[in-house]
Design a protein around this motif. Structure first.
Motif, PDB file in Angstrom:
ATOM      1  N   LYS A   7      47.477 -60.998  93.857  1.00  0.00           N
ATOM      2  CA  LYS A   7      48.513 -61.250  94.836  1.00  0.00           C
ATOM      3  C   LYS A   7      48.329 -60.336  96.215  1.00  0.00           C
ATOM      4  O   LYS A   7      48.319 -59.351  95.446  1.00  0.00           O
ATOM      5  CB  LYS A   7      50.019 -61.671  95.030  1.00  0.00           C
ATOM      6  N   ILE A   8      48.222 -60.128  97.272  1.00  0.00           N
ATOM      7  CA  ILE A   8      48.314 -58.797  97.891  1.00  0.00           C
ATOM      8  C   ILE A   8      49.414 -59.091  98.889  1.00  0.00           C
ATOM      9  O   ILE A   8      50.023 -60.049  99.506  1.00  0.00           O
ATOM     10  CB  ILE A   8      47.437 -59.221  99.630  1.00  0.00           C
ATOM     11  N   LEU A   9      50.357 -58.002  98.678  1.00  0.00           N
ATOM     12  CA  LEU A   9      51.928 -57.874  99.241  1.00  0.00           C
ATOM     13  C   LEU A   9      51.916 -57.069 100.905  1.00  0.00           C
ATOM     14  O   LEU A   9      51.169 -56.151 101.006  1.00  0.00           O
ATOM     15  CB  LEU A   9      52.994 -57.393  98.595  1.00  0.00           C
ATOM     16  N   LYS A  17      59.317 -57.162 108.190  1.00  0.00           N
ATOM     17  CA  LYS A  17      59.286 -58.707 107.499  1.00  0.00           C
ATOM     18  C   LYS A  17      57.578 -58.375 106.373  1.00  0.00           C
ATOM     19  O   LYS A  17      57.282 -57.638 106.565  1.00  0.00           O
ATOM     20  CB  LYS A  17      58.095 -59.554 109.116  1.00  0.00           C
ATOM     21  N   VAL A  18      58.350 -59.186 105.690  1.00  0.00           N
ATOM     22  CA  VAL A  18      57.481 -59.145 103.732  1.00  0.00           C
ATOM     23  C   VAL A  18      56.765 -60.664 103.712  1.00  0.00           C
ATOM     24  O   VAL A  18      57.650 -61.376 103.720  1.00  0.00           O
ATOM     25  CB  VAL A  18      58.724 -58.714 103.059  1.00  0.00           C
ATOM     26  N   TRP A  19      55.567 -60.580 103.486  1.00  0.00           N
ATOM     27  CA  TRP A  19      55.124 -62.066 102.993  1.00  0.00           C
ATOM     28  C   TRP A  19      54.099 -61.630 101.731  1.00  0.00           C
ATOM     29  O   TRP A  19      53.566 -60.283 101.809  1.00  0.00           O
ATOM     30  CB  TRP A  19      54.855 -62.293 103.953  1.00  0.00           C
ATOM     31  N   LEU A 102      52.462 -51.377  90.635  1.00  0.00           N
ATOM     32  CA  LEU A 102      52.583 -52.384  91.400  1.00  0.00           C
ATOM     33  C   LEU A 102      51.803 -53.765  91.276  1.00  0.00           C
ATOM     34  O   LEU A 102      52.635 -54.397  92.018  1.00  0.00           O
ATOM     35  CB  LEU A 102      51.351 -51.479  92.605  1.00  0.00           C
ATOM     36  N   LYS A 103      51.001 -53.355  90.183  1.00  0.00           N
ATOM     37  CA  LYS A 103      49.822 -54.400  89.396  1.00  0.00           C
ATOM     38  C   LYS A 103      51.605 -55.448  88.658  1.00  0.00           C
ATOM     39  O   LYS A 103      51.112 -56.826  88.566  1.00  0.00           O
ATOM     40  CB  LYS A 103      49.064 -54.110  88.802  1.00  0.00           C
ATOM     41  N   PHE A 104      51.820 -54.392  87.829  1.00  0.00           N
ATOM     42  CA  PHE A 104      52.935 -55.147  86.892  1.00  0.00           C
ATOM     43  C   PHE A 104      53.802 -55.857  87.588  1.00  0.00           C
ATOM     44  O   PHE A 104      54.685 -56.785  87.314  1.00  0.00           O
ATOM     45  CB  PHE A 104      53.691 -53.809  85.950  1.00  0.00           C
ATOM     46  N   ALA A 105      54.189 -54.977  88.729  1.00  0.00           N
ATOM     47  CA  ALA A 105      55.295 -55.818  89.620  1.00  0.00           C
ATOM     48  C   ALA A 105      54.705 -57.140  90.590  1.00  0.00           C
ATOM     49  O   ALA A 105      55.535 -58.373  91.173  1.00  0.00           O
ATOM     50  CB  ALA A 105      55.382 -55.156  91.076  1.00  0.00           C
ATOM     51  N   GLY A 106      53.972 -57.933  90.176  1.00  0.00           N
ATOM     52  CA  GLY A 106      53.010 -58.864  90.790  1.00  0.00           C
ATOM     53  C   GLY A 106      51.786 -58.513  92.052  1.00  0.00           C
ATOM     54  O   GLY A 106      50.652 -59.599  92.693  1.00  0.00           O
ATOM     55  N   TYR A 107      51.266 -57.095  92.276  1.00  0.00           N
ATOM     56  CA  TYR A 107      50.276 -57.007  93.542  1.00  0.00           C
ATOM     57  C   TYR A 107      49.476 -56.489  92.809  1.00  0.00           C
ATOM     58  O   TYR A 107      48.997 -55.110  92.503  1.00  0.00           O
ATOM     59  CB  TYR A 107      51.272 -56.448  94.777  1.00  0.00           C
ATOM     60  N   ASP A 108      48.075 -56.884  93.639  1.00  0.00           N
ATOM     61  CA  ASP A 108      47.142 -55.960  93.770  1.00  0.00           C
ATOM     62  C   ASP A 108      46.781 -55.203  94.324  1.00  0.00           C
ATOM     63  O   ASP A 108      46.410 -53.763  94.539  1.00  0.00           O
ATOM     64  CB  ASP A 108      45.840 -56.457  93.702  1.00  0.00           C
ATOM     65  N   HIS A 109      47.203 -55.743  96.089  1.00  0.00           N
ATOM     66  CA  HIS A 109      47.234 -54.677  97.117  1.00  0.00           C
ATOM     67  C   HIS A 109      48.727 -54.310  97.858  1.00  0.00           C
ATOM     68  O   HIS A 109      49.373 -55.430  98.052  1.00  0.00           O
ATOM     69  CB  HIS A 109      46.006 -54.874  98.218  1.00  0.00           C
ATOM     70  N   LEU A 110      48.844 -53.551  98.721  1.00  0.00           N
ATOM     71  CA  LEU A 110      50.090 -52.988  99.195  1.00  0.00           C
ATOM     72  C   LEU A 110      49.961 -52.906 100.598  1.00  0.00           C
ATOM     73  O   LEU A 110      49.263 -52.197 101.102  1.00  0.00           O
ATOM     74  CB  LEU A 110      50.748 -52.447  98.750  1.00  0.00           C
ATOM     75  N   VAL A 111      49.513 -53.553 101.539  1.00  0.00           N
ATOM     76  CA  VAL A 111      49.183 -53.051 103.428  1.00  0.00           C
ATOM     77  C   VAL A 111      50.902 -53.585 103.670  1.00  0.00           C
ATOM     78  O   VAL A 111      51.393 -53.664 103.922  1.00  0.00           O
ATOM     79  CB  VAL A 111      48.612 -54.529 104.134  1.00  0.00           C
ATOM     80  N   ILE A 112      50.863 -52.049 104.590  1.00  0.00           N
ATOM     81  CA  ILE A 112      51.546 -51.516 105.368  1.00  0.00           C
ATOM     82  C   ILE A 112      51.261 -51.499 107.256  1.00  0.00           C
ATOM     83  O   ILE A 112      50.594 -50.754 107.189  1.00  0.00           O
ATOM     84  CB  ILE A 112      52.221 -49.897 105.265  1.00  0.00           C
TER      85      ILE A 112
END
Ligand code: SF4
Length: 636
Positions: A7-9, A17-19, A102-112
Motif C-alpha cells: 500500500k501507498i499512504l 485528508k488521508v487516503w 512504516l512498512k510494519f505499519a502497512g505502507y511501502d511509501h508515504l506521500v505528503i
C-alpha cells in the motif's frame, strides 16, 4: 503480496485528508520499490516548473522492497522530492528504522501533499493515521522533538522523522533527521518538510512482512550476512566508519591539509577513547554507526554519531580545524539543528575564503572573524545559518551557489558546487577522475551517494576483478574506462536503493552484487528475476530521474564541475579540464543512448527501457524545442 506491504499512504496537509492506494504491480515489477517507485511517484505527481517550497511539491518516503526481511542491511529509507537547492530531482537515502517501521505499519511509501497553515505532526499507528497540532514542538531541537513525541505518545519505541530549526526556516540545505542521528541530508529535503509546516512524522507498526520461500530465503540471507560480516572492507567500516579515510580535502580545496589533520580519523577516535559504542540500522549485523562522546573540556557531555569522513572534511580540515573535539561538537550541532553537514561545511569554507580575500568583511559577517581555523566562529556560525540569523546567517542559508551569485566579485570561482547548485561532496575530483565524471552527471548534483565508484581505485582483488568484468580489460588499464565504470555503479546503486540495501553492502564491501540481489529478490517475491533484470531496473530508475530533470529544463550545460576543479590545478598539475570532461560526457551519453548535444535520453532508449510515458514527453518536448529553434532561426 510477498516482501511488500502493498500500500501507498497519501496525506494532504492542506485538505487534512488521508487516503490509501494499492501499490500497483506494474510499479513493483518495473521499479522494484524504494527509490525506484519514489521516482515514478514524483514524476506523476509534480508538475514541471513548480516552486519546490510551494504546497505543490510532494515529499515521498519509500521503504526498500526487502526492508523488514532478514536480508542484511536492507532497511534504508529513500526520501524524494523536487529540490529547493537545485530545482531538480532529489533523493536522499537515510539509515535507522523509519522505513522498516512504516512498512510494519502497512505502507511501502508515504506521500505528503500540500502544506499545513500551522505546525503539525503526522502520527501513523498502523492504519490509524492522524495529524496533531505541533506548535509546541516548533523551535525544538531534533533530540528534544524525539523525546517530546515519545513522551506524549507514551511509547519509547516509536520511530520519528523530524526537522530542526534549519528545516523550519527552509534553509536550502536542511536535512530530515530519522531518529536523532540518521540524516536524509542533501539538497534541502528538510526545507521541503518545513515549507509544509510538518515538524515530525511518528510511526509505529505491528504488522508482518512475509517472503515467498521463507526457508531458502533465510538460508541465503544468512550466507549474505556472513559474506558481508567477513568482508575486509566491511570490517574496516564496522571499526572506523568512513572515518577510515581520514579527513580528505582541506581549506576549500585551496591547499593541503596540515599534518595535524591526521587526528581527524576513525582510528584516532578509538585510540583516544571517544568511541563509546557501535549501533546498526534495521537488520544490519555490520553496525557501522559509531557513537562518540567528549568527556572533558569545554565540550564535555557532547554525544554524537560519527563524525564520518564527509564531516571530518567539511567541518574539520575544510575549515582549517584539526581538533576532533571541535568537529564532534560541530557534528552534534548540525544534527540537532537538522543541517546537511557537507553543505554547511562548504558554505562556511566559501565564506572563510571570501573573508580572507577581503570579499567579505566584518560588516558582512556580523563581526565574526571568519579566518580558516577559527573554531569559535565555526561553532557560532552553524546556529546562525540554521536560524537565518544576522546578515551572514541569512546569506549562507541560501547555499553556496546563490550566496556567491549575490556577493559576486568572482566568488563563484571558489564556490564548490557545480551548475546544478549542490555543494560538492569532499572528494578531490581533480585527481579522482571516476568521481569527477560521476559527480558531473549525478541528477541531484555534485555528490557521491548516487554513484560511489570506490572500485575504480582497484584497491582490492575483488575490485580489480569487478573492473575487468565491467570493462573487459585488465587492471590497471580498466581503471581509465570511466564512463563504463560510472554507468555500472549508477545502475547497481539505483537497484540497491530500490531493494533497500545499504551502499556498504555492494559498492564498498562487494558482498552483495547483482547476482546476489537477483537471487534474494526472487526468493522474496516468488518470481524469477535475473541479474540482468536487476541492472535494467537500475538503469530504468536512473533514466526516469534524468527525465524529471529534462522536464525541468536541464540539459548538458548542467553536467559540469565546480570552477576551481576545472581551472585551478593541484600542485602536481592535476586538473579536471573542461576538454577532458566533454570527452567523457560524449562517451557516457553514447553508452546510455542519450543525445550528445542535449544529454536528453532519446525516446528510443526510453521505449527500450519500458519508460513510454517519458519517451512520449521527450518526443513532444524535443519537437517543441526544435520548433522554437526553427522560429528563432527565422527571425535572424
Ligand atoms: S552498514 Fe552501517 S549504514 Fe549500512 S545499514 Fe549497516 S549500520 Fe546502517
Amino acid at each position: 503480496m510477498f516482501s511488500h506491504a502493498g500500500k501507498i499512504l497519501h496525506v494532504d496537509l492542506t485538505e487534512k485528508k488521508v487516503w490509501e492506494k494499492p501499490l500497483p504491480e506494474d510499479l513493483r515489477s518495473r521499479l522494484i520499490g524504494g527509490r525506484g517507485v519514489n521516482a515514478k511517484l514524483l514524476w506523476d505527481l509534480v508538475r514541471p516548473g513548480i516552486d519546490p517550497l510551494s504546497p505543490e511539491n510532494v515529499l515521498i518516503f519509500g521503504a526498500g522492497a526487502l526492508t523488514c526481511t532478514t536480508a542484511p542491511s536492507s532497511g534504508r529509507t529513500t526520501v524524494t522530492c523536487k529540490s529547493p537547492a537545485t530545482n531538480l530531482y532529489l533523493k536522499c537515502s537515510g539509515g535507522g528504522h523509519f522505513g522498516s517501521e512504516l512498512k510494519f505499519a502497512g505502507y511501502d511509501h508515504l506521500v505528503i501533499h500540500g502544506a499545513s497553515e500551522r505546525p503539525v505532526t503526522l502520527i501513523i499507528m498502523d492504519d490509524d493515521v492522524q495529524l496533531a497540532e505541533a506548535s509546541d514542538l516548533w523551535g525544538m531541537s531534533v533530540r528534544d522533538t524525539n523525546e517530546a513525541i515519545k513522551k506524549e505518545l507514551g511509547d519509547s519505541g516509536i520511530r520519528v522523522a523530524c526537522i530542526g530549526s534549519a528545516g523550519e526556516r527552509c534553509v536550502q540545505f536542511a536535512s530530515i533527521m530519522l531518529s536523532v542521528y540518521h540524516a536524509a541530508a542533501r539538497g534541502g529535503v528538510g526545507a521541503v518538510m518545513g515549507s509544509k509546516k510538518l515538524k515530525a512524522i511518528a510511526v509505529k507498526g505491528t504488522g508482518e512482512i512475509t517472503v515467498s520461500d521463507p526457508e531458502r530465503f533465510t538460508e541465503l540471507a544468512q550466507r549474505l550476512r556472513d559474506a558481508f560480516l567477513w568482508d575486509m572492507q566491511g570490517r574496516k567500516y564496522f571499526l572506523f566508519g568512513t572515518g577510515v579515510f581520514g579527513a580528505g580535502v582541506a581549506y576549500n580545496y585551496l591547499r593541503s591539509p596540515p599534518d595535524s589533520s591526521e587526528l581527524l580519523s576513525g582510528p584516532y577516535l578509538i585510540k583516544k577513547h571517544y568511541l563509546k559504542r557501535h549501533v546498526g540500522c534495521f537488520g544490519c549485523t555490520q553496525s557501522c554507526h559509531r557513537y562518540t562522546e567528549v568527556e572533558t573540556g569545554p565540550y564535555a557531555g557532547t554525544y554524537t554519531l560519527g563524525p564520518e569522513f564527509e564531516t571530518f572534511s567539511s567541518l574539520g580540515a575544510g575549515v582549517g580545524i584539526s581538533d576532533p573535539e571541535t568537529v564532534i561538537k560541530a557534528n552534534d550541532l548540525v544534527g540537532e539543528m537538522g543541517l546537511d553537514s557537507i553543505s554547511t561545511g562548504v558554505v562556511i569554507q566559501w565564506a572563510m575564503e571570501s573573508y580572507e580575500r577581503g570579499v567579505l568583511t566584518k560588516g558582512d559577517t556580523d563581526g565574526l572573524d571568519l579566518k580558516f581555523g577559527n573554531d569559535q566562529a565555526l561553532l557560532r556560525l552553524i546556529p546562525m545559518i540554521a536560524k537565518r540569523e544576522g546578515k551572514i546567517g541569512a546569506l549562507l542559508a541560501q547555499g553556496v551557489k546563490r550566496a556567491s551569485e549575490r556577493i559576486g566579485k568572482d566568488s563563484y570561482k571558489w564556490a564548490l558546487c557545480n551548475s546544478k547548485g549542490l555543494e560538492q561532496s569532499r572528494v578531490e575530483t581533480r585527481a579522482v577522475k571516476s568521481y569527477a565524471l560521476a559527480f558531473a552527471v549525478n541528477p541531484r548534483g555534485a555528490d557521491h551517494l548516487h554513484t560511489e565508484c570506490i572500485a575504480a581505485g582497484g584497491g582490492t582483488g575483488e575490485m580489480r576483478d569487478l573492473l575487468e568484468r565491467i570493462t573487459g580489460e585488465h587492471w590497471p588499464n580498466s581503471a581509465t574506462h570511466y564512463p563504463e565504470i560510472v554507468k555500472w555503479h549508477e545502475d547497481i546503486y539505483a537497484a540497491a536503493d530500490s531493494l533497500g540495501f545499504c551502499a556498504f553492502t555492494c559498492t564498498s564491501a562487494m558482498a552483495i552484487l547483482e547476482e546476489e540481489m537477483a537471487e534474494i529478490y526472487s526468493l522474496a517475491v516468488g518470481r524469477d528475476v535475473g541479474e540482468d533484470e536487476i541492472m535494467l531496473v537500475g538503469e530504468r530508475v536512473l533514466n526516469l530521474e534524468k527525465c524529471f530533470n529534462v522536464r525541468e529544463g536541464a540539459d548538458r550545460s548542467l553536467d559540469d564541475l565546480p570552477w576551481r576543479i576545472m581551472n585551478e590545478p593541484l600542485p602536481s598539475g592535476l586538473v579536471t579540464s573542461k576538454r577532458w570532461l566533454d570527452e567523457m560526457l560524449d562517451r557516457y551519453y553514447a553508452l546510455h543512448g542519450w543525445d550528445l548535444d542535449t544529454s536528453w535520453p532519446t525516446p528510443e532508449t526510453l521505449e527500450k527501457l519500458g519508460l513510454d510515458e517519458c519517451a512520449a514527453y521527450i518526443r513532444s518536448f524535443r519537437g517543441s524545442a526544435e520548433e522554437a529553434k526553427r522560429l528563432d532561426g527565422g527571425c535572424d
